[in-house]
Design an enzyme around this catalytic site. Structure first.
Site, PDB file in Angstrom:
ATOM      1  N   GLY A 345       0.601  -1.212   0.121  1.00  0.00           N
ATOM      2  CA  GLY A 345      -0.172   0.010  -0.345  1.00  0.00           C
ATOM      3  C   GLY A 345       1.015   1.565   0.287  1.00  0.00           C
ATOM      4  O   GLY A 345       0.131   2.192  -0.612  1.00  0.00           O
ATOM      5  N   GLU A 398       4.000   5.092   7.026  1.00  0.00           N
ATOM      6  CA  GLU A 398       2.999   4.412   6.687  1.00  0.00           C
ATOM      7  C   GLU A 398       1.903   4.545   5.588  1.00  0.00           C
ATOM      8  O   GLU A 398       1.690   6.304   5.377  1.00  0.00           O
ATOM      9  CB  GLU A 398       2.339   4.108   7.635  1.00  0.00           C
ATOM     10  CG  GLU A 398       2.432   2.655   8.646  1.00  0.00           C
ATOM     11  CD  GLU A 398       1.765   1.830   8.047  1.00  0.00           C
ATOM     12  OE1 GLU A 398       2.169   1.365   6.879  1.00  0.00           O
ATOM     13  OE2 GLU A 398       1.143   1.000   8.968  1.00  0.00           O
ATOM     14  N   ASP A 399       1.435   4.415   5.133  1.00  0.00           N
ATOM     15  CA  ASP A 399      -0.013   4.205   3.756  1.00  0.00           C
ATOM     16  C   ASP A 399      -1.582   5.084   4.834  1.00  0.00           C
ATOM     17  O   ASP A 399      -1.794   5.923   4.744  1.00  0.00           O
ATOM     18  CB  ASP A 399      -1.273   3.116   3.180  1.00  0.00           C
ATOM     19  CG  ASP A 399      -0.647   1.743   3.457  1.00  0.00           C
ATOM     20  OD1 ASP A 399      -0.537   2.723   4.557  1.00  0.00           O
ATOM     21  OD2 ASP A 399      -0.607   0.796   2.275  1.00  0.00           O
ATOM     22  N   ASP A 402      -5.541   2.505  11.360  1.00  0.00           N
ATOM     23  CA  ASP A 402      -6.430   2.775  11.490  1.00  0.00           C
ATOM     24  C   ASP A 402      -6.602   2.132  12.582  1.00  0.00           C
ATOM     25  O   ASP A 402      -6.351   2.907  13.541  1.00  0.00           O
ATOM     26  CB  ASP A 402      -7.104   1.501  10.426  1.00  0.00           C
ATOM     27  CG  ASP A 402      -8.217   1.103   9.951  1.00  0.00           C
ATOM     28  OD1 ASP A 402      -9.405   1.827  11.046  1.00  0.00           O
ATOM     29  OD2 ASP A 402      -8.907  -0.090   9.677  1.00  0.00           O
ATOM     30  N   THR A 403      -6.875   0.713  12.599  1.00  0.00           N
ATOM     31  CA  THR A 403      -6.853   0.192  14.283  1.00  0.00           C
ATOM     32  C   THR A 403      -5.579   0.509  14.896  1.00  0.00           C
ATOM     33  O   THR A 403      -5.555   0.946  16.471  1.00  0.00           O
ATOM     34  CB  THR A 403      -6.862  -1.165  14.488  1.00  0.00           C
ATOM     35  OG1 THR A 403      -6.221  -1.469  14.029  1.00  0.00           O
ATOM     36  CG2 THR A 403      -8.199  -1.278  14.282  1.00  0.00           C
ATOM     37  N   GLY A 404      -4.395   0.800  14.092  1.00  0.00           N
ATOM     38  CA  GLY A 404      -3.073   0.796  14.654  1.00  0.00           C
ATOM     39  C   GLY A 404      -2.358  -0.598  15.733  1.00  0.00           C
ATOM     40  O   GLY A 404      -1.118  -0.343  15.857  1.00  0.00           O
ATOM     41  N   THR A 406      -1.509  -2.888  13.191  1.00  0.00           N
ATOM     42  CA  THR A 406      -0.429  -3.310  12.538  1.00  0.00           C
ATOM     43  C   THR A 406       0.883  -2.578  12.864  1.00  0.00           C
ATOM     44  O   THR A 406       2.280  -3.481  13.092  1.00  0.00           O
ATOM     45  CB  THR A 406      -0.523  -3.271  10.798  1.00  0.00           C
ATOM     46  OG1 THR A 406      -1.839  -3.710  10.781  1.00  0.00           O
ATOM     47  CG2 THR A 406       0.493  -3.826   9.984  1.00  0.00           C
ATOM     48  N   LEU A 407       1.114  -0.870  12.866  1.00  0.00           N
ATOM     49  CA  LEU A 407       1.661  -0.678  13.360  1.00  0.00           C
ATOM     50  C   LEU A 407       2.645  -0.361  14.194  1.00  0.00           C
ATOM     51  O   LEU A 407       3.551  -1.149  15.053  1.00  0.00           O
ATOM     52  CB  LEU A 407       1.667   1.003  13.562  1.00  0.00           C
ATOM     53  CG  LEU A 407       2.569   1.961  13.553  1.00  0.00           C
ATOM     54  CD1 LEU A 407       3.442   2.014  11.951  1.00  0.00           C
ATOM     55  CD2 LEU A 407       1.624   3.727  13.353  1.00  0.00           C
ATOM     56  N   LYS A 430      -6.869   6.776  10.551  1.00  0.00           N
ATOM     57  CA  LYS A 430      -8.342   7.613  10.740  1.00  0.00           C
ATOM     58  C   LYS A 430      -8.163   7.249  12.125  1.00  0.00           C
ATOM     59  O   LYS A 430      -8.587   5.774  12.424  1.00  0.00           O
ATOM     60  CB  LYS A 430      -8.690   5.566   9.707  1.00  0.00           C
ATOM     61  CG  LYS A 430      -9.867   5.975   9.284  1.00  0.00           C
ATOM     62  CD  LYS A 430     -10.278   4.880   8.741  1.00  0.00           C
ATOM     63  CE  LYS A 430     -10.057   4.272   7.452  1.00  0.00           C
ATOM     64  NZ  LYS A 430     -10.701   3.018   6.428  1.00  0.00           N
ATOM     65  N   PHE A 451     -14.092   3.368   3.619  1.00  0.00           N
ATOM     66  CA  PHE A 451     -12.521   2.558   3.454  1.00  0.00           C
ATOM     67  C   PHE A 451     -12.559   3.610   1.937  1.00  0.00           C
ATOM     68  O   PHE A 451     -13.126   3.875   1.148  1.00  0.00           O
ATOM     69  CB  PHE A 451     -13.477   2.076   3.098  1.00  0.00           C
ATOM     70  CG  PHE A 451     -12.557   0.321   2.859  1.00  0.00           C
ATOM     71  CD1 PHE A 451     -11.744  -0.044   3.200  1.00  0.00           C
ATOM     72  CD2 PHE A 451     -11.972   0.654   1.524  1.00  0.00           C
ATOM     73  CE1 PHE A 451     -10.813  -1.068   3.659  1.00  0.00           C
ATOM     74  CE2 PHE A 451     -10.954  -0.709   0.913  1.00  0.00           C
ATOM     75  CZ  PHE A 451     -10.330  -1.818   1.689  1.00  0.00           C
ATOM     76  N   ASP A 458      -5.621  -0.177  -1.562  1.00  0.00           N
ATOM     77  CA  ASP A 458      -6.294  -1.400  -2.815  1.00  0.00           C
ATOM     78  C   ASP A 458      -7.489  -1.018  -2.160  1.00  0.00           C
ATOM     79  O   ASP A 458      -7.790  -1.753  -0.219  1.00  0.00           O
ATOM     80  CB  ASP A 458      -5.671  -2.560  -2.555  1.00  0.00           C
ATOM     81  CG  ASP A 458      -5.624  -3.516  -2.365  1.00  0.00           C
ATOM     82  OD1 ASP A 458      -5.355  -3.217  -1.050  1.00  0.00           O
ATOM     83  OD2 ASP A 458      -5.707  -4.882  -1.852  1.00  0.00           O
ATOM     84  N   ARG A 464      -5.402   0.265  -6.835  1.00  0.00           N
ATOM     85  CA  ARG A 464      -4.158   0.838  -6.498  1.00  0.00           C
ATOM     86  C   ARG A 464      -2.997   2.230  -7.416  1.00  0.00           C
ATOM     87  O   ARG A 464      -2.772   2.962  -7.296  1.00  0.00           O
ATOM     88  CB  ARG A 464      -2.644  -0.176  -6.414  1.00  0.00           C
ATOM     89  CG  ARG A 464      -3.070  -1.218  -5.384  1.00  0.00           C
ATOM     90  CD  ARG A 464      -1.705  -1.879  -5.091  1.00  0.00           C
ATOM     91  NE  ARG A 464      -1.936  -3.221  -4.271  1.00  0.00           N
ATOM     92  CZ  ARG A 464      -2.008  -3.173  -2.813  1.00  0.00           C
ATOM     93  NH1 ARG A 464      -1.967  -2.150  -2.723  1.00  0.00           N
ATOM     94  NH2 ARG A 464      -2.525  -4.574  -2.436  1.00  0.00           N
TER      95      ARG A 464
END
Ligand code: 5GP
Length: 482
Positions: A345, A398-399, A402-404, A406-407, A430, A451, A458, A464
């Site tokens: 992404g 980062e692209d 969201d919830t954080g 992954t990061l 977000k 979204f 994507d 993309r």
């Protein structure tokens, strides 16, 4: 001569009559301009509204002025009687010599000496202005200034009424078409209600397309003289659109080939006479291709099916990315930076921001995958970094956050390798969806809980390659996930 009070009361009677009529907005405003010019015994009058990006003025109605004067050029809010945009009523005694006039030469040619201008307010902010022009040099009295300000207030009410009407019509249209056709070009939002009188339906369609992609436009702001006989202009050319962000004039040709040849000649002549002007002739074929690229028109492909609206145009993204890169270059001056991204992404954002950062840097990528286990989703690193980041200054690019989750996971992984510093730069935040509080040092845009796709992001492997960031319609997402 008629007493001023009598001519004002006659003007108010006429103005309020057309204001309360069901005439189209452009006609109402033209009639107001005429009544004002007559009541003040002036040569002419014009009514202008701010463009959506609030940088230019659009003449939406006029009386008594030549086409050449009305299309003298783009009106810049900072250069054309700028004090009016600060909420002041101003009177210019000698337009040819006053520094506040943006086009003194055009005023001279038109024979305009004095200008009286007053702001038109909407929701407490200046939304436009009304100007009165006279041939003779003139000083305006308090009564005349009061008169014009009262007319400006009536225009505010007219604009509010038109916006309300447009909003009601939009709602009605939405209710009527239960399943909204995705290929339909959305109507202009009420905030950009602009009563331009387009010469051709394709021009209106093109204007809506530009609105959809958040590209600012002005309709026919300038006429270019192409031929003269002595002092007299014998041929003029008025391109259909001007796009200020791109500094580009556009002429649409949706007509016969023979007419295209004539327009080509005019464009060539314009380029010879005005080499600094950028102009593009969009033929019917180019125009249909452009519409099709974005999923509209008769050749509309399915490419951008499902996009509800554009959140950030290509130009808006580039402007923001440049600003972030400038800040990063300043903060990391004298250091060697490593930018780390997670595939895929981030590719557009990474490739743009690294080009705008002015200090030495290296880049590296990681790949991750999500897998489910007993109802829980876990993140797994499928490709690690190639560089050893121990002791280096690392900026995680980062692209979207969201919830954080992954990061948070990835930052933990990177921190364990002992970098000298570790920070985060995200294009989109977000924030309303955040579950894990991760520190974000550089944020491009904060976005609502919707979204988004495009510019690397994507949906099921598509979108993309869009040059903008758009919101996918929730119905489309639901449908695709059935
Ligand atoms: P988080 O772990 O912060 O909830 O989610 C991060 C990942 O979810 C992003 O890297 C991205 O892949 C995906 N994501 C979250 N929101 C969106 C969105 O609005 N659009 C797209 N295309 N992906 C998103």
């Amino acid at each position: 001569m008629e007493e001023p009070e009598l001519s004002y009361s006659r003007a108010f009677k006429q103005i309020t009559k057309s204001a309360s009529s069901s005439l189209p907005l452009a006609k109402i405003l033209n009639s107001v301009a005429k009544s004002v010019a007559k009541a003040l015994r002036a040569t002419g009058c014009s009514i202008m509204l701010l463009s959506p990006q609030k940088k230019h003025l659009d003449i939406v109605a006029a009386y008594g002025l030549s086409g050449m004067y009305l299309k003298k050029g783009v009106l810049d809010v900072n250069k054309s009687l700028h004090e009016v945009m600060e909420g002041k009523t101003i009177a210019i005694f000698n337009a040819k010599e006053d520094k506040r006039t943006q086009y003194p030469q055009a005023a001279d040619m038109e024979g305009v000496s004095s200008i009286l201008a007053t702001p038109i307010f909407q929701s407490g902010e200046v939304a436009g202005q009304i100007r009165v022009y006279t041939r003779e040099p003139r000083r305006y009295s308090h009564t005349e200034k009061d008169f014009i300000s009262t007319v400006a207030n009536i225009i505010s009410v007219v604009l509010e009424k038109a916006e309300l009407q447009q909003a009601l019509e939009d709602r009605y249209r939405e209710n009527m078409s239960k399943s909204r056709k995705l290929t339909e070009i959305p109507k202009l939002p009420p905030s950009s209600l602009r009563p331009s009188t387009f010469g051709h339906p394709s021009e209106e369609e093109f204007a809506r397309l530009l609105d959809f992609y958040r590209i600012e436009w002005l309709y026919e702001p300038r006429s270019f003289p192409l031929q003269w006989q002595g002092d007299r202009v014998t041929e003029m050319f008025t391109p259909d659109f001007y796009l200020p962000e791109l500094d580009l004039y556009i002429e649409l040709t949706t007509l016969k080939q023979s007419l295209i040849t004539e327009k080509n000649r005019k464009v060539r002549r314009l380029r010879e006479l005005y080499p600094d002007i950028n102009i593009k002739l969009l033929t019917k074929n180019d125009y249909l291709k452009l519409l099709a690229k974005y999923g509209y028109g008769s050749r509309g492909a399915t490419k951008v099916r499902g996009i509800d609206r554009v959140l950030f145009s290509h130009t808006q993204i580039q402007r923001r990315v440049k600003a972030l890169a400038k800040q990063i270059s300043k903060d990391y001056a004298g250091k060697k930076l490593v930018l780390v991204g997670i595939l895929k992404g981030v590719i557009c954002f990474m490739s743009d921001i690294m080009q705008y950062i002015s200090i030495p840097l290296d880049i590296d990528f990681m790949a991750i995958s999500y897998y489910g286990n007993n109802g829980e989703t876990t993140v797994k690193i499928t490709k690690n970094l190639d560089i050893n980041i121990t002791g280096l200054d690392v900026l995680m690019v980062e692209d979207i956050v969201d919830t954080g989750m992954t990061l948070n996971y990835v930052l933990g992984h990177l921190a364990s390798q002992g970098p000298s510093s570790l920070r985060v730069c995200t294009l989109l935040d977000k924030r309303v969806r955040r579950l894990v509080n991760v520190p974000l040092h550089y944020v491009g845009f904060e976005i609502p809980d919707e979204f988004v796709v495009g510019y690397g992001l994507d949906f099921h492997g598509e979108y993309r390659n869009l040059p903008f960031i758009g919101v996918l319609s929730p119905e489309f997402v639901d449908e695709a996930q059935k």
